[in-house]
Write a protein that holds these residues in place. Structure first.
Motif, PDB file in Angstrom:
ATOM      1  N   ILE A  15       4.498 -10.205  -6.762  1.00  0.00           N
ATOM      2  CA  ILE A  15       4.432  -9.686  -5.398  1.00  0.00           C
ATOM      3  C   ILE A  15       5.645  -8.805  -5.108  1.00  0.00           C
ATOM      4  O   ILE A  15       5.530  -7.709  -4.538  1.00  0.00           O
ATOM      5  N   ALA A  16       6.834  -9.277  -5.509  1.00  0.00           N
ATOM      6  CA  ALA A  16       8.053  -8.496  -5.288  1.00  0.00           C
ATOM      7  C   ALA A  16       7.975  -7.155  -6.005  1.00  0.00           C
ATOM      8  O   ALA A  16       8.333  -6.110  -5.440  1.00  0.00           O
ATOM      9  N   ALA A  17       7.505  -7.169  -7.247  1.00  0.00           N
ATOM     10  CA  ALA A  17       7.392  -5.931  -8.014  1.00  0.00           C
ATOM     11  C   ALA A  17       6.424  -4.956  -7.350  1.00  0.00           C
ATOM     12  O   ALA A  17       6.672  -3.744  -7.284  1.00  0.00           O
ATOM     13  N   GLN A  18       5.324  -5.496  -6.846  1.00  0.00           N
ATOM     14  CA  GLN A  18       4.319  -4.665  -6.182  1.00  0.00           C
ATOM     15  C   GLN A  18       4.898  -3.993  -4.939  1.00  0.00           C
ATOM     16  O   GLN A  18       4.593  -2.831  -4.648  1.00  0.00           O
ATOM     17  N   ARG A  19       5.755  -4.700  -4.234  1.00  0.00           N
ATOM     18  CA  ARG A  19       6.347  -4.153  -3.009  1.00  0.00           C
ATOM     19  C   ARG A  19       7.519  -3.224  -3.296  1.00  0.00           C
ATOM     20  O   ARG A  19       7.733  -2.224  -2.603  1.00  0.00           O
ATOM     21  N   LEU A  20       8.308  -3.558  -4.317  1.00  0.00           N
ATOM     22  CA  LEU A  20       9.481  -2.750  -4.627  1.00  0.00           C
ATOM     23  C   LEU A  20       9.137  -1.443  -5.324  1.00  0.00           C
ATOM     24  O   LEU A  20       9.851  -0.449  -5.184  1.00  0.00           O
ATOM     25  N   SER A  21       8.057  -1.462  -6.096  1.00  0.00           N
ATOM     26  CA  SER A  21       7.691  -0.274  -6.887  1.00  0.00           C
ATOM     27  C   SER A  21       6.236   0.102  -6.646  1.00  0.00           C
ATOM     28  O   SER A  21       5.418   0.116  -7.578  1.00  0.00           O
ATOM     29  N   PRO A  22       5.864   0.414  -5.419  1.00  0.00           N
ATOM     30  CA  PRO A  22       4.463   0.754  -5.137  1.00  0.00           C
ATOM     31  C   PRO A  22       4.027   2.007  -5.889  1.00  0.00           C
ATOM     32  O   PRO A  22       4.765   2.990  -5.969  1.00  0.00           O
ATOM     33  N   GLY A  23       2.842   1.942  -6.465  1.00  0.00           N
ATOM     34  CA  GLY A  23       2.304   3.107  -7.162  1.00  0.00           C
ATOM     35  C   GLY A  23       2.776   3.278  -8.585  1.00  0.00           C
ATOM     36  O   GLY A  23       2.334   4.190  -9.288  1.00  0.00           O
ATOM     37  N   ASP A  24       3.672   2.421  -9.070  1.00  0.00           N
ATOM     38  CA  ASP A  24       4.179   2.532 -10.446  1.00  0.00           C
ATOM     39  C   ASP A  24       3.868   1.234 -11.185  1.00  0.00           C
ATOM     40  O   ASP A  24       4.683   0.314 -11.227  1.00  0.00           O
ATOM     41  N   THR A  25       2.684   1.166 -11.786  1.00  0.00           N
ATOM     42  CA  THR A  25       2.232  -0.069 -12.431  1.00  0.00           C
ATOM     43  C   THR A  25       3.119  -0.465 -13.602  1.00  0.00           C
ATOM     44  O   THR A  25       3.391  -1.649 -13.820  1.00  0.00           O
ATOM     45  N   GLY A  26       3.588   0.533 -14.348  1.00  0.00           N
ATOM     46  CA  GLY A  26       4.444   0.233 -15.488  1.00  0.00           C
ATOM     47  C   GLY A  26       5.740  -0.437 -15.072  1.00  0.00           C
ATOM     48  O   GLY A  26       6.177  -1.416 -15.698  1.00  0.00           O
ATOM     49  N   LEU A  27       6.350   0.061 -14.017  1.00  0.00           N
ATOM     50  CA  LEU A  27       7.588  -0.537 -13.531  1.00  0.00           C
ATOM     51  C   LEU A  27       7.325  -1.925 -12.948  1.00  0.00           C
ATOM     52  O   LEU A  27       8.128  -2.840 -13.123  1.00  0.00           O
ATOM     53  N   GLN A  28       6.203  -2.088 -12.275  1.00  0.00           N
ATOM     54  CA  GLN A  28       5.836  -3.404 -11.752  1.00  0.00           C
ATOM     55  C   GLN A  28       5.725  -4.421 -12.880  1.00  0.00           C
ATOM     56  O   GLN A  28       6.214  -5.556 -12.776  1.00  0.00           O
ATOM     57  N   LEU A  29       5.080  -4.013 -13.972  1.00  0.00           N
ATOM     58  CA  LEU A  29       4.919  -4.919 -15.110  1.00  0.00           C
ATOM     59  C   LEU A  29       6.261  -5.263 -15.732  1.00  0.00           C
ATOM     60  O   LEU A  29       6.506  -6.417 -16.116  1.00  0.00           O
ATOM     61  N   MET A  30       7.139  -4.274 -15.826  1.00  0.00           N
ATOM     62  CA  MET A  30       8.466  -4.524 -16.396  1.00  0.00           C
ATOM     63  C   MET A  30       9.236  -5.533 -15.558  1.00  0.00           C
ATOM     64  O   MET A  30       9.862  -6.464 -16.088  1.00  0.00           O
ATOM     65  N   GLU A  31       9.188  -5.373 -14.250  1.00  0.00           N
ATOM     66  CA  GLU A  31       9.900  -6.282 -13.354  1.00  0.00           C
ATOM     67  C   GLU A  31       9.311  -7.688 -13.428  1.00  0.00           C
ATOM     68  O   GLU A  31      10.051  -8.682 -13.486  1.00  0.00           O
ATOM     69  N   ASN A  32       7.994  -7.783 -13.427  1.00  0.00           N
ATOM     70  CA  ASN A  32       7.311  -9.066 -13.515  1.00  0.00           C
ATOM     71  C   ASN A  32       7.619  -9.763 -14.844  1.00  0.00           C
ATOM     72  O   ASN A  32       7.920 -10.966 -14.881  1.00  0.00           O
ATOM     73  N   ALA A  33       7.583  -9.010 -15.930  1.00  0.00           N
ATOM     74  CA  ALA A  33       7.839  -9.582 -17.257  1.00  0.00           C
ATOM     75  C   ALA A  33       9.278 -10.055 -17.395  1.00  0.00           C
ATOM     76  O   ALA A  33       9.548 -11.145 -17.929  1.00  0.00           O
ATOM     77  N   ALA A  34      10.231  -9.256 -16.916  1.00  0.00           N
ATOM     78  CA  ALA A  34      11.644  -9.614 -17.039  1.00  0.00           C
ATOM     79  C   ALA A  34      11.958 -10.882 -16.253  1.00  0.00           C
ATOM     80  O   ALA A  34      12.654 -11.784 -16.741  1.00  0.00           O
TER      81      ALA A  34
END
Length: 235
Positions: A28-47
């Motif tokens: 959820i945090a990744a989705q809000r912090l990096s809207p529109g950038d799925t790759g960055l969302q995945l990186m944040e979620n994975a880390a």
């Protein structure tokens, strides 16, 4: 130290709760912090998941083994490391913990406590990915525990899951309990209920394949090997 089953169940519930809160909350945090950038969302979620998983295994491992995953519990029972009645008791507690963690994550981000996911993931590629992800996870855990390197498991499991977010198209759920939990959050980390049966089936298949591989590669634990007197030393 041998802990009573009640204490082990408490550890499995709390660990599963934190695992789901970690995975879903960071999604959820990744989705809000990096809207529109799925790759960055995945990186944040994975880390976040990799680092947090390392920590919660360190917390609960000495009490219950830090399974948080029915597949891991049943493979452990099949290998003789956990009584079957404990594995059966772990399962509902792990599922309940993951559902509770999903609700907690939703509330921490001021969303509806329960929001059923609409993210459909049921494809052949996703199913194959879950088989591979689960085989890898089980191999990491039991290759270490059966070769006397259990102290390295927290870091290794966290590293593997963090990597598997990227090399599998399913983002490596590898856990029936977390699959159920992730149905209760309509967020980046969620999974639609209609997709869950495929994931759970693939995870069970992966667990069965991994059990065969562990028995082939590590037929005996280090403790059992040490108890065997080499033939040439007998006088």
């Amino acid at each position: 130290m041998v802990h009573p089953l009640s204490r082990k169940l408490a550890a499995e519930y709390l660990g599963s709760l934190l695992l789901a809160a970690l995975v879903i909350g960071s999604g959820i945090a990744a989705q809000r912090l990096s809207p529109g950038d799925t790759g960055l969302q995945l990186m944040e979620n994975a880390a976040a998941t990799a680092a947090g998983l390392f920590a919660i295994i360190l917390i609960f491992g000495p009490v219950s083994g830090a399974h948080f995953n029915p597949v891991v519990s049943f493979v452990d029972a099949a290998l003789g490391g956990l009584p079957w009645r404990h594995a059966l008791a772990y399962l509902p507690v792990q599922v309940a913990g993951c559902v509770s963690g999903a609700v907690l994550a939703n509330l921490m981000f001021s969303t509806t406590a329960v929001s059923i996911s609409t993210t459909h993931r049921a494809t052949v590629a996703h199913g194959l990915s879950e088989v591979v992800a689960t085989v890898g996870l089980v191999l990491v855990i039991f290759s270490l525990t059966r070769s006397g390197r259990a102290d390295k498991a927290p870091a290794a499991v966290g590293a593997y899951i963090g990597a598997a977010y990227w090399f599998t198209s399913s983002t490596s759920f590898a856990n029936p309990a977390i699959t159920v939990g992730r149905m209760f959050s309509d967020s980046f980390a969620g999974i639609a209920p209609a997709s869950a049966p495929l994931f759970i089936t693939a995870q069970v298949v992966g667990g069965g394949l991994a059990l065969l591989l562990v028995r082939t590669l590590y037929p005996a634990t280090v403790a059992r090997q040490a108890a065997v007197v080499p033939r040439e030393t007998v006088t």
